[in-house]
Design a protein around this motif. Structure first.
Motif, short mmCIF file in Angstrom:
data_model
loop_
_atom_site.label_atom_id
_atom_site.label_comp_id
_atom_site.label_asym_id
_atom_site.label_seq_id
_atom_site.Cartn_x
_atom_site.Cartn_y
_atom_site.Cartn_z
N GLU A 20 0.84 -1.20 0.00
CA GLU A 20 0.00 0.00 0.00
C GLU A 20 0.87 1.24 0.00
O GLU A 20 1.77 1.38 0.83
N ASP B 92 -6.83 10.27 1.87
CA ASP B 92 -8.09 9.70 1.38
C ASP B 92 -7.91 8.87 0.12
O ASP B 92 -8.71 7.99 -0.16
N ILE B 93 -6.89 9.14 -0.65
CA ILE B 93 -6.66 8.37 -1.88
C ILE B 93 -5.41 7.52 -1.68
O ILE B 93 -4.34 8.03 -1.36
N LYS B 94 -5.56 6.20 -1.87
CA LYS B 94 -4.45 5.28 -1.69
C LYS B 94 -4.17 4.57 -3.01
O LYS B 94 -5.09 4.34 -3.81
N ARG B 95 -2.92 4.20 -3.22
CA ARG B 95 -2.53 3.40 -4.38
C ARG B 95 -1.98 2.08 -3.88
O ARG B 95 -1.07 2.05 -3.05
N VAL B 96 -2.53 1.00 -4.39
CA VAL B 96 -2.23 -0.33 -3.88
C VAL B 96 -1.73 -1.21 -5.02
O VAL B 96 -2.34 -1.24 -6.10
N GLN C 72 -3.07 0.06 -8.35
CA GLN C 72 -4.48 0.43 -8.41
C GLN C 72 -4.76 1.57 -7.44
O GLN C 72 -4.13 1.66 -6.38
N GLU C 73 -5.69 2.42 -7.84
CA GLU C 73 -6.03 3.57 -7.00
C GLU C 73 -7.35 3.30 -6.26
O GLU C 73 -8.34 2.88 -6.86
N ARG C 74 -7.34 3.52 -4.97
CA ARG C 74 -8.54 3.36 -4.14
C ARG C 74 -8.92 4.73 -3.57
O ARG C 74 -8.14 5.35 -2.84
N ASP C 75 -10.12 5.18 -3.94
CA ASP C 75 -10.59 6.51 -3.52
C ASP C 75 -11.51 6.35 -2.32
O ASP C 75 -12.69 6.04 -2.46
N ASP C 76 -10.98 6.59 -1.15
CA ASP C 76 -11.78 6.48 0.06
C ASP C 76 -12.59 7.74 0.36
O ASP C 76 -13.37 7.76 1.32
N LYS D 46 -14.99 8.77 -1.34
CA LYS D 46 -16.39 8.43 -1.59
C LYS D 46 -17.03 7.69 -0.41
O LYS D 46 -18.25 7.52 -0.38
#
Length: 283
Positions: free
Chosen positions: A22, A31-35, A44-48, A50
């Motif tokens: 991560e 708030d935005i993580k790249r995994v 991959q980008e995970r937008d928390d 939302k």
């Protein structure tokens, strides 16, 4: 013993490699993580954002249907030194469109904004304007022209030197009464009108006369629910096989649309007090 230690180390390494890696971006609240996930380890980008109860900032686009709603919406969301109103016009085609950018760039070196919170408003034309514009320069028979004048008699403005609504109604009724008669001649009068003569096809001794006005004045709103504006029109006719056809020509409707648009712009500017420009925001 050494073999067991080596096996344990290898298993630990393998297990670690199978876990996702991560990477947290450098943003507020992370708030935005790249995994990166095995086996391909694709980032991959995970937008928390939302997942939050409310978003970090306002975004979106709203379409308003009338000037009052547009003004109220601007006043509800406008930002000091940022909100900007743009207007695009093509008066010849009758096109008028407003776009407001609430988070527009600010006039300073570090004043950049996202420009993604918008509202738009395209003033709709009035029914009266649409009707007169649609039939502009459309050739009509005597009966069609008479019915058109009767149906839209309330749009005729009372202007000195121009025919009144009652005079036009009498003219329209004369057209209907003479539609089966043969056109004989036309004489231009000193007041600018035209006196026409008709005869019965089977009785050349029977003569009927009526007067046609060469100009009329119309008082109609340009935009829906807006103020009325004066626009003049030329009345035209032509004889075809001893029968008359009629049409009218609106005189510079683009200037009337321009005047109505300027009034609308001033109203919006005065009631919202935001920056204003003629042009395209090019979003």
């Amino acid at each position: 013993m050494e073999q067991n230690v080596i096996t344990e180390v290898v298993n630990t390494i393998v297990a670690a490699l199978q876990k996702p890696v991560e990477v947290i971006s450098d943003m507020d609240d992370h708030d935005i993580k790249r995994v990166a996930l095995p086996p391909g380890w694709i980032l991959q980008e995970r937008d928390d954002i939302k997942l939050k109860a409310i978003p970090q900032r306002k975004t979106g686009q709203v379409i308003l249907n009338d000037a009052e709603s547009f003004i109220d919406y601007i006043n509800r969301h406008k930002l000091d030194n940022s909100t900007t109103l743009y207007c695009q016009t093509n008066y010849e085609k009758g096109d008028v469109n407003f776009i407001v950018v609430f988070n527009d760039h600010i006039g300073m070196a570090t004043g950049q904004q996202w420009r993604d919170h918008l509202a738009s408003f395209e003033p709709g034309k009035s029914i009266e304007w649409e009707r007169w514009a649609k039939n502009d320069r459309e050739v009509m028979t005597q009966r069609e022209f008479a019915l058109f004048i009767e149906d839209n008699l309330r749009d005729i403005a009372t202007v000195e030197g121009m025919p009144t609504g009652q005079q036009l109604l009498e003219m329209a009724l004369s057209f209907e009464a003479n539609q089966d008669m043969r056109f004989k001649s036309a004489i231009r009068l000193q007041n600018g009108g035209v006196q026409m003569s008709f005869v019965q096809d089977d009785d050349s001794a029977t003569l009927a006369k009526m007067q046609l006005f060469d100009k009329i004045s119309i008082g109609i709103p340009v935009f829906w629910n807006g103020d009325a504006y004066r626009i003049d029109a030329r009345l035209r006719y032509r004889a075809r096989d001893s029968k008359l056809v009629f049409w009218y020509e609106l005189i510079r409707p683009d200037k009337v649309i321009e005047d109505a648009t300027k009034v609308l712009i001033n109203t919006i500017k005065e009631k919202t007090e935001v920056f204003f420009y003629f042009g395209d925001p090019s979003l």
